[in-house]
Design a protein around this motif. Structure first.
Motif, short mmCIF file in Angstrom:
data_model
loop_
_atom_site.label_atom_id
_atom_site.label_comp_id
_atom_site.label_asym_id
_atom_site.label_seq_id
_atom_site.Cartn_x
_atom_site.Cartn_y
_atom_site.Cartn_z
N LEU A 74 39.50 0.96 68.81
CA LEU A 74 40.81 0.45 69.41
C LEU A 74 41.61 1.52 70.08
O LEU A 74 41.55 2.59 69.67
CB LEU A 74 41.47 -0.35 68.43
CG LEU A 74 40.59 -1.59 67.38
CD1 LEU A 74 41.51 -1.96 66.55
CD2 LEU A 74 40.33 -2.66 68.53
N GLN A 77 45.88 -2.24 71.63
CA GLN A 77 44.98 -2.95 70.68
C GLN A 77 45.44 -2.78 69.32
O GLN A 77 44.92 -2.97 68.21
CB GLN A 77 43.48 -2.69 71.18
CG GLN A 77 42.77 -3.17 72.24
CD GLN A 77 41.69 -2.49 72.77
OE1 GLN A 77 41.24 -1.40 72.22
NE2 GLN A 77 40.97 -3.12 73.35
N THR A 78 46.37 -2.03 69.17
CA THR A 78 46.89 -1.47 67.86
C THR A 78 48.16 -1.56 67.59
O THR A 78 48.95 -0.74 66.64
CB THR A 78 46.67 0.26 67.67
OG1 THR A 78 47.14 0.97 68.75
CG2 THR A 78 45.17 0.33 67.84
N ASN A 79 48.84 -2.50 68.33
CA ASN A 79 50.32 -2.85 67.95
C ASN A 79 51.22 -1.83 68.49
O ASN A 79 52.22 -1.56 67.92
CB ASN A 79 50.72 -3.34 66.66
CG ASN A 79 50.07 -4.63 66.07
OD1 ASN A 79 49.62 -5.44 66.92
ND2 ASN A 79 49.99 -4.85 64.85
#
Ligand code: NAG
Ligand code: NAG
Ligand code: NAG
Ligand code: NAG
Ligand code: NAG
Ligand code: NAG
Length: 497
Positions: A18, A35-37
């Motif tokens: 990610l 993709q990882t906030n």
């Protein structure tokens, strides 16, 4: 079972890598997805440890130097910045077949990982400080890093390469000078080659423009193959205009390099350039103009090589599947071997070594000019035919053997026996004529003499009938009837002449 599950887990987690930051548009100011906030704002800090994924062209309009954690490039990407600010990434990974075009200064501080058939093209500068890891693209003549006109490329002395199986080409560059531009004593300079790494050596080849890595376990090879993509040979890339070669380290004519040159065009102008360290590989029908002496020329079967306007006094060794030819550049030359029909097209001034032609099938040589026959196999048959009615085809045998048969058409000839159509070499130094050319008669002693009184010849040169007033004698020539009549009654004692 456990192994399989573990394997799947490992595979899985590699696939589902990610990324913190993925550009939304083609510019830094367009912001980032995650993709990882990770927030777009966090991605826009120009000094972070974030991981970035680039899948399309990207221009950095932040006007700052930028340092990131891990960068992955997936696809063909132009990576640029407005003011040539430096980009530093700890790790850079190029996925299979990715091509990264670097139009800004770039620095890889820890690990460069290149997957199958990926390449980096450098237009400004590149620094590689530590490890290079290559997956599935270990081959020579496919450089990983290409510089047509970079300002500087710095390979640090701390460089490590994790590859133990094959030699590969790390860097192709337009000039060796770009390795020497850094002031740092920590970078590898041209004088340091061959440079030892912990796993192998870095070598400089092809006019010091190619950096090749060979691991200790593999014998070093200095073979470099260059492909000329335009009809005009150039000694190097001038920095503008079309690239004459696929890579900047070409051409490779260099005494320390085993250089192979191939052509894409069917007509090539060599402009008398020095090719004395270059093997020309002819793999399609090709006309070469203004060739000077090359190291050798390898002509594949069924490929026609035509040499036009060679440099005077040039001499070329032409290798084919049946033997080799030494050509003197006195006149245009043509070479074509067809193993299916056992024919060789040959023109010009040539010395022919047929040492590999062991075939019992007759070899037909079609052409014109001058041939010096050398090294022909015993018990072999050669026939010579001219390709052009206006030309002559003169053959000289340098080394005679046993049971060799040479067959000549009307305008090709053996210089020792020019009127003979079929020559048999029975043993060294004895040649014997079996039949004559049209207009000549074979005598009892196997000589061909011009017989102006012969009317009809057999196909092998024997006179069959004579003109009026002449008669075929026992030796096959036409004798005057008058002479025969005269001889008998008029020859009386000393009045005979
Ligand atoms: C992102 O945030 C959402 C909501 O807070 C959470 O459900 C999700 O697991 C987070 N994803 C990651 C990769 O951290
Ligand atoms: C980078 O990562 C290291 C540890 O991985 C951390 O200590 C450091 O604070 C990070 N720096 C930034 C700017 O996020
Ligand atoms: C770079 O790669 C190495 C080796 O795979 C890894 O240990 C390290 O965490 C990576 N660094 C970053 C910033 O991703
Ligand atoms: C990359 O290429 C190699 C060799 O061609 C292949 O084995 C591998 O599966 C490819 N990987 C991906 C992610 O496509
Ligand atoms: C970097 O190279 C060194 C020396 O070859 C090796 O021990 C290390 O594992 C390498 N690191 C990576 C991430 O490849
Ligand atoms: C190459 O030349 C030969 C001899 O003239 C000819 O037979 C052949 O068709 C040519 N091949 C091509 C691809 O033009």
């Amino acid at each position: 079972m456990l192994f399989i599950i573990l394997f799947i887990l490992v595979q899985d987690c590699q696939c589902k890598l990610l990324f913190d930051c993925i550009p939304i548009g083609n510019r830094f100011s367009d912001g980032f997805n995650s993709q990882t906030n990770t927030s777009s704002l966090q991605c826009s800090f120009t000094h972070s440890n974030k991981t970035y994924l680039f899948t399309k062209d990207f221009n950095d309009d932040s006007e700052n130097d930028w340092s990131v954690g891990h960068t992955m490039v997936d696809g063909q990407i132009i990576f640029s910045s407005n003011n040539h600010q430096l980009f530093i990434t700890s790790n850079l990974t190029l996925t299979n077949q990715s091509q990264l075009y670097l139009h800004r200064p770039f620095e890889i501080s820890y690990l460069l990982k290149m997957m199958s058939q990926s390449q980096i093209h450098v237009f400004k500068s590149l620094q590689i400080q530590k490890n290079i890891s290559i997956k599935d693209q270990l081959e020579t003549n496919y450089p990983l890093i290409i510089s047509w006109n970079a300002i500087g490329i710095e390979l640090f002395k701390s460089l490590q390469i994790n590859s133990n199986t094959e030699c590969f080409d790390l860097l192709s560059m337009q000039s060796p000078y770009i390795l020497n531009t850094a002031n740092s004593i920590n970078t590898i300079k041209t004088n340091d080659f061959p440079y030892p790494l912990s796993t192998g050596h870095l070598h400089l080849l092809s006019g010091q423009r190619l950096v090749r890595y060979c691991p200790f376990s593999v014998p070093f090879t200095n073979e470099v193959k260059c492909i000329l993509t335009t009809p005009y040979y150039q000694k190097s890339y001038s920095g503008s205009g079309n690239y004459a070669f696929a890579y900047p380290h070409c051409p490779c004519n260099d005494e320390h390099t085993s250089c192979i040159l191939e052509f894409l065009s069917s007509e090539v102008y060599l402009q008398s350039n020095d090719l004395s360290h270059t093997l020309l590989h002819i793999n399609h029908n090709t006309t070469l103009y203004q060739l000077d002496t090359a190291k050798s020329i390898h002509v594949e079967d069924l490929c026609l090589l035509h040499l036009i306007s060679m440099r005077p006094f040039s001499q070329n060794l032409i290798k084919t599947s049946f033997g080799f030819i030494t050509n003197s550049g006195e006149s245009d030359g043509m070479f074509f071997f067809n193993p299916l029909k056992n024919t060789l097209i040959l023109t010009g001034t040539n010395e022919l070594h047929l040492n590999k032609y062991k075939n019992k099938v007759p070899l037909t040589i079609i052409g014109h000019g001058l041939i010096n026959l050398k090294d022909i196999q015993d018990s072999s048959v050669y026939s010579f035919k001219i390709d052009n009615e206006k030309e002559k085809f003169k053959v000289h045998i340098n080394q005679k053997g046993n049971n060799q048969i040479l067959i000549f058409d009307q305008q090709s000839y053996l210089d020792e026996s020019p009127y003979c159509a079929v020559v048999i070499i029975k043993s060294k130094n004895t040649i014997s004529c079996q039949s004559c050319k049209e207009g000549f008669s074979l005598t009892q002693s196997n000589l061909c003499i011009k017989d102006i009184h012969c009317n009809h010849y057999s196909s092998n040169g024997h006179c069959l009938s004579c003109k009026d007033g002449y008669q075929l004698s026992v030796d096959g020539t036409c004798q005057s009837n008058y002479y025969r009549i005269e001889k008998i009654p008029l020859c009386k004692g000393d009045t005979c002449d």
